[in-house]
Structures are given as structure tokens and as C-alpha cells.
Design a protein around this motif. Structure first.
Motif, short mmCIF file in Angstrom:
data_model
loop_
_atom_site.label_atom_id
_atom_site.label_comp_id
_atom_site.label_asym_id
_atom_site.label_seq_id
_atom_site.Cartn_x
_atom_site.Cartn_y
_atom_site.Cartn_z
N CYS A 107 4.95 7.01 7.31
CA CYS A 107 3.77 6.60 6.63
C CYS A 107 3.49 5.00 6.82
O CYS A 107 4.76 4.34 6.58
CB CYS A 107 3.92 6.94 5.02
N TYR A 108 2.43 4.61 7.30
CA TYR A 108 2.26 2.99 7.70
C TYR A 108 1.85 2.21 6.51
O TYR A 108 0.70 2.59 6.11
CB TYR A 108 1.41 3.02 8.78
N SER A 109 2.63 1.41 6.05
CA SER A 109 2.33 0.61 4.81
C SER A 109 2.03 -0.47 4.77
O SER A 109 2.31 -1.61 4.38
CB SER A 109 3.56 0.76 3.67
N GLY A 144 0.68 -1.16 0.20
CA GLY A 144 0.01 -0.08 0.00
C GLY A 144 0.90 1.14 0.04
O GLY A 144 0.40 2.27 0.39
N VAL A 145 2.15 1.25 -0.47
CA VAL A 145 2.76 2.28 -0.53
C VAL A 145 2.61 3.32 -1.66
O VAL A 145 2.23 3.02 -2.72
CB VAL A 145 4.44 1.85 -1.03
N PRO A 146 1.91 4.59 -1.35
CA PRO A 146 1.68 5.39 -2.39
C PRO A 146 2.80 5.83 -3.09
O PRO A 146 3.91 5.98 -2.80
CB PRO A 146 1.32 6.81 -1.49
N PHE A 147 2.62 5.97 -4.56
CA PHE A 147 3.38 6.39 -5.50
C PHE A 147 2.98 7.57 -6.38
O PHE A 147 3.70 8.14 -7.02
CB PHE A 147 3.49 5.24 -6.47
N ALA A 148 1.75 8.08 -5.94
CA ALA A 148 1.29 9.23 -6.69
C ALA A 148 0.21 9.79 -5.83
O ALA A 148 -0.58 9.19 -5.09
CB ALA A 148 0.91 9.24 -8.29
N VAL A 149 -0.23 11.18 -6.07
CA VAL A 149 -1.33 11.81 -5.47
C VAL A 149 -2.74 10.85 -6.03
O VAL A 149 -2.88 10.57 -7.30
CB VAL A 149 -1.41 13.22 -5.84
N ARG A 150 -3.57 10.70 -5.00
CA ARG A 150 -4.79 9.99 -5.32
C ARG A 150 -5.50 10.53 -6.53
O ARG A 150 -5.73 11.78 -6.56
CB ARG A 150 -5.83 9.81 -4.27
N PRO A 151 -6.15 9.79 -7.51
CA PRO A 151 -6.76 10.50 -8.77
C PRO A 151 -8.05 10.75 -8.36
O PRO A 151 -9.21 9.95 -9.08
CB PRO A 151 -6.56 9.49 -9.84
N VAL A 152 -8.35 11.68 -7.52
CA VAL A 152 -9.78 12.19 -7.26
C VAL A 152 -10.10 13.58 -7.60
O VAL A 152 -9.13 14.23 -7.63
CB VAL A 152 -10.12 11.72 -5.69
#
Length: 88
Positions: A74-76, A48-56
Motif C-alpha cells: 500500500c503506497y502511502s 494517507g494511511v488507511p485506518f478503516a473501510v471508506r464510509p461510502v
């Protein structure tokens, strides 16, 4: 007697070190901040590591946006359900 006490102290120190290593979750420092994962059967896992800003919202149909640097850990450790499409 001193030899026995010395051996006992070394044994207890080893036990404390092993117990601490098992309790401490793995952390990795990236250019965006610190990620914390879990240790599963001796393997460090980061999911669940973020790689980009959420597309919303306004980002919905745009190219992926770079992340901002975060200050906290950041807890992954949470598994992300895969989004599979149905075959038609």
C-alpha cells in the motif's frame, strides 16, 4: 599498491550503499499488510494511511469497519488534503 586498491574498493562500496539507501523507500509491515512511504530530509513519512473501510454506500452512516488484509504494498506517499469546515 594493494592498500590503495583496498581503500578504493571500500570507498566505492560505501558510495553504493549510501546511494541504495537513498533510493529505497521506507516500508513498514503491519497486521494488514505492507505500507510504503517516502523519505523526506532523512525522515520516513507515511501519509494517507488507511485506518478503516471508506464510509461510502452502505457504510455511510455506520460505525467504522475494520480493514481487510491486503496482499500488495500500500503506497502511502500521497498527501491527503485536510477537510476543514468553515466557521459559521
Amino acid at each position: 599498491m594493494e592498500k590503495v586498491i583496498s581503500m578504493l574498493c571500500r570507498y566505492l562500496l560505501t558510495l553504493c550503499t549510501v546511494a541504495y539507501a537513498q533510493v529505497t523507500p521506507p516500508q513498514v509491515v503491519t497486521c494488514y499488510g505492507t505500507l510504503q512511504g517516502v523519505n523526506e530530509s532523512g525522515i520516513n513519512v507515511f501519509e494517507g494511511v488507511p485506518f478503516a473501510v471508506r464510509p461510502v454506500g452502505a457504510n455511510r452512516w455506520r460505525a467504522p469497519q475494520l480493514l481487510q488484509v491486503w496482499c500488495r504494498v500500500c503506497y502511502s506517499r500521497f498527501r491527503i488534503a485536510s477537510r476543514r469546515q468553515k466557521n459559521r
